[in-house]
Structures are given as C-alpha cells and as structure tokens.
Design a protein around this motif. Structure first.
Motif, mmCIF file in Angstrom:
data_model
loop_
_atom_site.group_PDB
_atom_site.id
_atom_site.type_symbol
_atom_site.label_atom_id
_atom_site.label_comp_id
_atom_site.label_asym_id
_atom_site.label_seq_id
_atom_site.Cartn_x
_atom_site.Cartn_y
_atom_site.Cartn_z
ATOM 1 N N ILE A 12 0.841 -1.204 0.000
ATOM 2 C CA ILE A 12 0.000 0.000 0.000
ATOM 3 C C ILE A 12 0.872 1.248 0.000
ATOM 4 N N ASP A 13 1.918 1.283 0.822
ATOM 5 C CA ASP A 13 2.823 2.432 0.846
ATOM 6 C C ASP A 13 3.557 2.580 -0.490
ATOM 7 N N TYR A 14 3.934 1.461 -1.093
ATOM 8 C CA TYR A 14 4.593 1.496 -2.402
ATOM 9 C C TYR A 14 3.665 2.145 -3.437
ATOM 10 N N ILE A 15 2.403 1.753 -3.424
ATOM 11 C CA ILE A 15 1.425 2.323 -4.364
ATOM 12 C C ILE A 15 1.335 3.830 -4.169
ATOM 13 N N ASP A 16 1.329 4.254 -2.913
ATOM 14 C CA ASP A 16 1.215 5.680 -2.612
ATOM 15 C C ASP A 16 2.451 6.458 -3.061
ATOM 16 N N ASN A 17 3.611 5.860 -2.950
ATOM 17 C CA ASN A 17 4.861 6.594 -3.163
ATOM 18 C C ASN A 17 5.466 6.454 -4.550
ATOM 19 N N THR A 18 4.792 5.793 -5.453
ATOM 20 C CA THR A 18 5.362 5.622 -6.787
ATOM 21 C C THR A 18 4.431 6.188 -7.847
ATOM 22 N N LYS A 19 5.008 6.629 -8.923
ATOM 23 C CA LYS A 19 4.205 7.142 -10.034
ATOM 24 C C LYS A 19 3.869 6.040 -11.029
ATOM 25 N N LYS A 20 4.732 5.047 -11.126
ATOM 26 C CA LYS A 20 4.506 3.935 -12.059
ATOM 27 C C LYS A 20 4.756 2.633 -11.321
ATOM 28 N N LEU A 21 3.738 1.801 -11.255
ATOM 29 C CA LEU A 21 3.869 0.541 -10.543
ATOM 30 C C LEU A 21 4.651 -0.465 -11.373
ATOM 31 N N ASP A 22 5.557 -1.137 -10.703
ATOM 32 C CA ASP A 22 6.382 -2.146 -11.342
ATOM 33 C C ASP A 22 6.400 -3.366 -10.432
ATOM 34 N N GLU A 23 5.763 -4.442 -10.880
ATOM 35 C CA GLU A 23 5.641 -5.648 -10.063
ATOM 36 C C GLU A 23 7.003 -6.221 -9.700
ATOM 37 N N THR A 24 7.941 -6.213 -10.641
ATOM 38 C CA THR A 24 9.277 -6.751 -10.385
ATOM 39 C C THR A 24 9.992 -5.931 -9.318
ATOM 40 N N GLU A 25 9.925 -4.617 -9.449
ATOM 41 C CA GLU A 25 10.560 -3.734 -8.467
ATOM 42 C C GLU A 25 9.960 -3.949 -7.079
ATOM 43 N N LEU A 26 8.633 -4.037 -7.022
ATOM 44 C CA LEU A 26 7.955 -4.264 -5.757
ATOM 45 C C LEU A 26 8.352 -5.605 -5.145
ATOM 46 N N THR A 27 8.377 -6.649 -5.963
ATOM 47 C CA THR A 27 8.771 -7.975 -5.483
ATOM 48 C C THR A 27 10.202 -7.950 -4.963
ATOM 49 N N ASN A 28 11.106 -7.308 -5.689
ATOM 50 C CA ASN A 28 12.496 -7.217 -5.252
ATOM 51 C C ASN A 28 12.629 -6.464 -3.938
ATOM 52 N N GLN A 29 11.835 -5.405 -3.759
ATOM 53 C CA GLN A 29 11.846 -4.670 -2.495
ATOM 54 C C GLN A 29 11.432 -5.578 -1.338
ATOM 55 N N LEU A 30 10.384 -6.354 -1.559
ATOM 56 C CA LEU A 30 9.908 -7.255 -0.506
ATOM 57 C C LEU A 30 10.944 -8.336 -0.198
ATOM 58 N N ILE A 31 11.604 -8.838 -1.216
ATOM 59 C CA ILE A 31 12.663 -9.831 -1.011
ATOM 60 C C ILE A 31 13.819 -9.212 -0.224
ATOM 61 N N ASP A 32 14.211 -7.995 -0.601
ATOM 62 C CA ASP A 32 15.306 -7.307 0.087
ATOM 63 C C ASP A 32 14.992 -7.067 1.559
ATOM 64 N N ILE A 33 13.734 -6.840 1.867
ATOM 65 C CA ILE A 33 13.323 -6.618 3.250
ATOM 66 C C ILE A 33 13.363 -7.922 4.037
ATOM 67 N N GLY A 34 13.216 -9.051 3.335
ATOM 68 C CA GLY A 34 13.306 -10.337 4.017
ATOM 69 C C GLY A 34 12.079 -11.213 3.923
ATOM 70 N N PHE A 35 11.158 -10.870 3.042
ATOM 71 C CA PHE A 35 9.970 -11.694 2.862
ATOM 72 C C PHE A 35 10.287 -12.864 1.952
ATOM 73 N N GLY A 36 9.693 -14.000 2.253
ATOM 74 C CA GLY A 36 9.867 -15.191 1.436
ATOM 75 C C GLY A 36 8.894 -15.201 0.267
ATOM 76 N N ASP A 37 9.151 -16.100 -0.667
ATOM 77 C CA ASP A 37 8.332 -16.210 -1.874
ATOM 78 C C ASP A 37 6.859 -16.450 -1.537
ATOM 79 N N HIS A 38 6.597 -17.343 -0.603
ATOM 80 C CA HIS A 38 5.217 -17.668 -0.227
ATOM 81 C C HIS A 38 4.501 -16.435 0.336
#
Length: 137
Positions: A12-38
């Motif tokens: 939700i914060d990503y949606i608010d703070n970006t002008k163009k949504l990018d699923e790959t970028e969002l997924t990579n951010q979540l991975i970098d934070i430490g979230f697993g694939d599931h």
C-alpha cells in the motif's frame, strides 16, 4: 504480527509513493526486506497484479466524502482506481470504514489503515470458504 499483513502494508505504501507501478521492483523490495516467496505471493494475491498497467476509471466523490476525506486521501483513492489493482468494491468498503471511524477529516494514513484492514478482512473471508467443519478425528 502476521508477515503477510506487514507485506500488504508495504505494498500500500509502495502504491502511494510511486508514479509507475512495477511488479518486479515491488517484489524485489519485498525480497530485500526479508519476505519469502510464499509471503510475497500471498500478499500480492490480494491485488490484481495484471492490471498494474492502469485502468482509466475515475471516481466522483460525494459531498459527504469531500467534507470527510483530505485532498491527499482523495488523490490516493483516485490512484487506486486508475491503477485498477483492487476491486472497486474493496475500495468503496475501505472508504466507508475510514469515514465511519473518524470524527475529523480522514488523513491518508487513516485511510491506508482502513484499506489495510479491509484487505485483511477480505483475505480472511476468502480463505474461510475453503475451511470445512467436518471432524476428521
């Protein structure tokens, strides 16, 4: 606290703070934070990722909504409609919850919280339909 709940909040914060949504970028951010694939798949399943490219739908606000929602909040809601990544019904439900829960103007943070709880409630209702009450003992 449920990690999926946290991941949804980050989305939700990503949606608010970006002008163009990018699923790959969002997924990579979540991975970098430490979230697993599931966890990422569970959180992303709430959103209609295939529509990240946008959907030209605008929303008109009622007089009551204009008086209760901050300008920043209304712009965020318009962004949700334009991106088309959530069902309109969920957005409407979150607007109602936000307005009902506040005596003052609804700030963007208050709205994001209402949206987060609406999404988590919808997720729980979705998974409840698969539970059975049969006794397997």
């Amino acid at each position: 606290m449920d990690k999926i709940f946290i991941a949804i909040n980050i989305i939700i914060d990503y949606i608010d703070n970006t002008k163009k949504l990018d699923e790959t970028e969002l997924t990579n951010q979540l991975i970098d934070i430490g979230f697993g694939d599931h966890e990422i798949r569970q959180a992303m399943s709430i959103f209609e990722i295939q529509n990240f490219s946008g959907n030209p739908i605008y929303r008109t606000f009622t007089k009551k909504e204009i008086s209760k929602l901050s300008n920043e909040t209304m712009l965020f809601i318009q962004k949700l409609y334009l991106y088309g990544i959530l069902e309109a019904e969920l957005i409407e439900e979150s607007i109602e919850k936000a307005i009902e829960s506040s005596q003052q103007k609804v700030s963007i943070e208050n709205y994001k919280n209402a949206l987060l709880f609406t999404l988590m409630e919808a997720r729980n209702l979705y998974f409840e339909q698969f539970e059975t009450e049969e006794d397997f003992s």
